[in-house]
Design a protein around this motif. Structure first.
Motif, PDB file in Angstrom:
ATOM      1  N   THR A  16       0.810  -1.214   0.000  1.00  8.25           N
ATOM      2  CA  THR A  16       0.000   0.000   0.000  1.00  8.25           C
ATOM      3  C   THR A  16       0.845   1.266   0.000  1.00  8.25           C
ATOM      4  OG1 THR A  16      -0.059   0.172   2.410  1.00  8.25           O
ATOM      5  CG2 THR A  16      -1.704  -1.289   1.367  1.00  8.25           C
ATOM      6  N   PRO A  17       0.214   2.433  -0.222  1.00  6.63           N
ATOM      7  CA  PRO A  17       0.946   3.694  -0.083  1.00  6.63           C
ATOM      8  C   PRO A  17       1.576   3.859   1.301  1.00  6.63           C
ATOM      9  CG  PRO A  17      -1.086   4.074  -1.291  1.00  6.63           C
ATOM     10  CD  PRO A  17      -1.138   2.654  -0.799  1.00  6.63           C
ATOM     11  N   LEU A  18       0.902   3.353   2.344  1.00  4.70           N
ATOM     12  CA  LEU A  18       1.503   3.401   3.679  1.00  4.70           C
ATOM     13  C   LEU A  18       2.798   2.603   3.709  1.00  4.70           C
ATOM     14  CD1 LEU A  18       1.631   3.886   6.731  1.00  4.70           C
ATOM     15  CD2 LEU A  18       0.073   1.939   7.023  1.00  4.70           C
ATOM     16  N   ASP A  19       2.781   1.412   3.138  1.00  2.00           N
ATOM     17  CA  ASP A  19       3.991   0.591   3.093  1.00  2.00           C
ATOM     18  C   ASP A  19       5.114   1.328   2.358  1.00  2.00           C
ATOM     19  OD1 ASP A  19       2.929  -1.728   4.391  1.00  2.00           O
ATOM     20  OD2 ASP A  19       1.871  -2.227   2.550  1.00  2.00           O
ATOM     21  N   PHE A  20       4.762   2.000   1.261  1.00  2.00           N
ATOM     22  CA  PHE A  20       5.783   2.695   0.494  1.00  2.00           C
ATOM     23  C   PHE A  20       6.401   3.835   1.305  1.00  2.00           C
ATOM     24  CE2 PHE A  20       7.023   5.990  -2.654  1.00  2.00           C
ATOM     25  CZ  PHE A  20       8.106   5.304  -3.179  1.00  2.00           C
ATOM     26  N   LEU A  24      10.404   4.543   2.402  1.00  2.00           N
ATOM     27  CA  LEU A  24      11.159   5.793   2.337  1.00  2.00           C
ATOM     28  C   LEU A  24      11.782   6.111   3.694  1.00  2.00           C
ATOM     29  CD1 LEU A  24       8.720   8.066   0.264  1.00  2.00           C
ATOM     30  CD2 LEU A  24      10.601   6.662  -0.584  1.00  2.00           C
ATOM     31  N   LEU A  25      10.996   5.949   4.743  1.00  2.00           N
ATOM     32  CA  LEU A  25      11.491   6.261   6.088  1.00  2.00           C
ATOM     33  C   LEU A  25      12.598   5.312   6.518  1.00  2.00           C
ATOM     34  CD1 LEU A  25       8.162   7.012   7.990  1.00  2.00           C
ATOM     35  CD2 LEU A  25       9.915   8.666   7.296  1.00  2.00           C
ATOM     36  N   ARG A  26      12.477   4.055   6.151  1.00  2.00           N
ATOM     37  CA  ARG A  26      13.474   3.067   6.587  1.00  2.00           C
ATOM     38  C   ARG A  26      14.860   3.451   6.099  1.00  2.00           C
ATOM     39  NH1 ARG A  26      16.902   0.951   8.231  1.00  2.00           N
ATOM     40  NH2 ARG A  26      17.370  -1.240   8.706  1.00  2.00           N
ATOM     41  N   ALA A  39       7.756  10.396  12.481  1.00  2.00           N
ATOM     42  CA  ALA A  39       6.942  10.196  11.278  1.00  2.00           C
ATOM     43  C   ALA A  39       6.237   8.844  11.314  1.00  2.00           C
ATOM     44  CB  ALA A  39       7.818  10.310  10.037  1.00  2.00           C
ATOM     45  N   ARG A  40       6.946   7.825  11.792  1.00  2.00           N
ATOM     46  CA  ARG A  40       6.343   6.499  11.874  1.00  2.00           C
ATOM     47  C   ARG A  40       5.141   6.512  12.812  1.00  2.00           C
ATOM     48  NH1 ARG A  40       6.833   2.578  15.294  1.00  2.00           N
ATOM     49  NH2 ARG A  40       8.718   3.354  16.340  1.00  2.00           N
ATOM     50  N   LEU A  49       6.377  -3.237  11.473  1.00  2.00           N
ATOM     51  CA  LEU A  49       5.706  -3.053  10.185  1.00  2.00           C
ATOM     52  C   LEU A  49       6.635  -2.352   9.198  1.00  2.00           C
ATOM     53  CD1 LEU A  49       3.100  -3.412   8.579  1.00  2.00           C
ATOM     54  CD2 LEU A  49       2.345  -1.187   9.434  1.00  2.00           C
ATOM     55  N   MET A  50       7.437  -1.398   9.680  1.00  2.00           N
ATOM     56  CA  MET A  50       8.377  -0.717   8.802  1.00  2.00           C
ATOM     57  C   MET A  50       9.433  -1.685   8.277  1.00  2.00           C
ATOM     58  SD  MET A  50      10.468   2.862   9.387  1.00  2.00           S
ATOM     59  CE  MET A  50      11.565   2.255  10.676  1.00  2.00           C
ATOM     60  N   ARG A  51       9.933  -2.536   9.154  1.00  2.00           N
ATOM     61  CA  ARG A  51      10.922  -3.525   8.711  1.00  2.00           C
ATOM     62  C   ARG A  51      10.320  -4.483   7.696  1.00  2.00           C
ATOM     63  NH1 ARG A  51      12.174  -3.435  14.301  1.00  2.00           N
ATOM     64  NH2 ARG A  51      10.950  -5.344  14.625  1.00  2.00           N
ATOM     65  N   GLU A  52       9.083  -4.918   7.941  1.00  2.00           N
ATOM     66  CA  GLU A  52       8.423  -5.856   7.027  1.00  2.00           C
ATOM     67  C   GLU A  52       8.155  -5.197   5.674  1.00  2.00           C
ATOM     68  OE1 GLU A  52       6.437  -9.263   5.500  1.00  2.00           O
ATOM     69  OE2 GLU A  52       7.996  -8.896   7.000  1.00  2.00           O
ATOM     70  N   ALA A  53       7.743  -3.925   5.693  1.00  2.00           N
ATOM     71  CA  ALA A  53       7.514  -3.217   4.436  1.00  2.00           C
ATOM     72  C   ALA A  53       8.800  -3.133   3.629  1.00  2.00           C
ATOM     73  CB  ALA A  53       6.966  -1.820   4.716  1.00  2.00           C
ATOM     74  N   ASN A  54       9.908  -2.856   4.296  1.00  2.00           N
ATOM     75  CA  ASN A  54      11.184  -2.769   3.589  1.00  2.00           C
ATOM     76  C   ASN A  54      11.603  -4.131   3.034  1.00  2.00           C
ATOM     77  OD1 ASN A  54      13.594  -1.011   2.966  1.00  2.00           O
ATOM     78  ND2 ASN A  54      14.601  -2.644   4.110  1.00  2.00           N
ATOM     79  N   ARG A  55      11.365  -5.183   3.807  1.00  2.00           N
ATOM     80  CA  ARG A  55      11.707  -6.533   3.345  1.00  2.00           C
ATOM     81  C   ARG A  55      10.906  -6.884   2.097  1.00  2.00           C
ATOM     82  NH1 ARG A  55       9.956 -11.311   2.889  1.00  2.00           N
ATOM     83  NH2 ARG A  55       7.910 -10.771   3.751  1.00  2.00           N
TER      84      ARG A  55
END
Length: 207
Positions: A16-20, A24-26, A39-40, A49-55
């Protein structure tokens, strides 16, 4: 047996856009962990969730049958807000812009060359949004400006190779203080992630 169906695995859920935004933040966390943390929280997302989105992002980019960059961004962010012809030197391309809710005054830009090849992907100032006033190194605070804004403000700036595909650098000189009449300038190196300023290293004076 009856009951609720099993939850869909996170890896199978739509990106999702949230994941994207978390991706960016990661990448920015290495330089500005506190800003990223704030920001997170504003996005209501956990560190996990941020780590999983990056993975998942890395897995998508390196998959054997990975779709092209433009198709990937369209599938995640929807149709671009605008598609504008652009000419950079001898290269004709198109600039695809998407809004990024975390930074309302910025847009995510993908420059697409003929044949559909994306050759640049970063954050830029939104059309019509006021650019920051950049006069001295003190104005270069984290997340305050984009690569092109810093390059224009402190021209001529020399591009530097970044330490990762999503990172860029600029080397330039800037007035040491608000009184530029004394002629004292300092050598600076600015580092950017996804096109957004992360930090500036100021060195000795250059007359």
């Amino acid at each position: 047996m009856g009951g609720m169906p099993p939850a869909e695995p996170a890896s199978a859920a739509p990106f999702t856009p949230l994941d994207f935004q978390l991706v960016l933040l990661r990448r920015m966390a290495d330089h500005n962990a506190d800003l990223v943390e704030d920001a997170r929280h504003a996005l209501g997302a956990s560190a996990a969730l941020m780590r999983e989105a990056n993975r998942r992002w890395q897995a998508m980019r390196h998959a054997p049958r990975s779709r092209g960059a433009v198709a990937r961004y369209r599938s995640i962010l929807g149709e671009p807000e605008s598609v504008t012809p652009r000419r950079i030197g001898d290269l004709s391309c198109e600039a695809h812009l998407w809004p990024v809710p975390l930074w309302p005054d910025l847009r995510f830009e993908v420059l697409v060359a003929p044949g559909g090849v994306a050759w640049n992907e970063w954050l830029v100032r939104a059309p019509g949004a006021p650019a920051p006033a950049l006069r001295t190194p003190d104005d270069l605070t984290p997340w305050s400006c984009t690569v092109d804004e810093a390059a224009r403000a402190f021209a001529p700036a020399r591009p530097l190779e970044g330490s990762a595909p999503t990172r860029w650098g600029l080397a330039f000189t800037a007035p040491a203080g608000p009184d530029a009449s004394d002629g004292v300038r300092r050598e600076c190196v600015a580092e950017f992630t996804w096109g957004l300023l992360q930090r500036v290293t100021v060195r000795g004076p250059s007359w």
